[in-house]
Design a protein around this motif. Sequence first.
Motif, PDB file in Angstrom:
ATOM      1  N   SER A  19       0.107  11.701 -12.881  1.00  0.00           N
ATOM      2  CA  SER A  19      -1.275  12.075 -12.559  1.00  0.00           C
ATOM      3  C   SER A  19      -1.341  13.481 -11.984  1.00  0.00           C
ATOM      4  O   SER A  19      -2.356  14.155 -12.105  1.00  0.00           O
ATOM      5  N   ILE A  20      -0.247  13.935 -11.361  1.00  0.00           N
ATOM      6  CA  ILE A  20      -0.191  15.318 -10.882  1.00  0.00           C
ATOM      7  C   ILE A  20      -0.010  16.276 -12.062  1.00  0.00           C
ATOM      8  O   ILE A  20      -0.628  17.338 -12.108  1.00  0.00           O
ATOM      9  N   ARG A  23      -3.897  16.977 -15.545  1.00  0.00           N
ATOM     10  CA  ARG A  23      -5.121  17.200 -14.760  1.00  0.00           C
ATOM     11  C   ARG A  23      -6.147  16.112 -15.041  1.00  0.00           C
ATOM     12  O   ARG A  23      -6.404  15.760 -16.192  1.00  0.00           O
ATOM     13  N   GLY A  24      -6.733  15.608 -13.975  1.00  0.00           N
ATOM     14  CA  GLY A  24      -7.737  14.563 -14.113  1.00  0.00           C
ATOM     15  C   GLY A  24      -7.149  13.237 -14.552  1.00  0.00           C
ATOM     16  O   GLY A  24      -7.854  12.372 -15.029  1.00  0.00           O
ATOM     17  N   SER A  26      -5.555  10.999 -12.586  1.00  0.00           N
ATOM     18  CA  SER A  26      -5.419  10.003 -11.529  1.00  0.00           C
ATOM     19  C   SER A  26      -6.337   8.818 -11.791  1.00  0.00           C
ATOM     20  O   SER A  26      -7.532   8.978 -12.022  1.00  0.00           O
TER      21      SER A  26
END
Length: 81
Positions: A19-20, A23-24, A26
């Motif tokens: 998730s890091i 991008r987006g 998470s």
Amino acid sequence: MPGILVWVVIGAVAGWLASILVRGGSLGLLGNIVVGIVGAVVAGWLLPTVGISLGSGILGAILAATVGAVIVLGAIRLFAK
């Protein structure tokens, strides 16, 4: 039972790392765990098929699961559009 706990911990770490990197990407704690576990399964099938080995042990498992989780998050983003 300890095997399931290891899968959950590796899935959580791999999902969080993915998730890091994406991008987006998470999806919250539970979503990251699920993406990490599914990513581990995907990487366990895909990486040996193409001849890639990221080593053995816990670090290799986390790296492979992270690669798989990035692939899963990419697929989710592709189909979500």
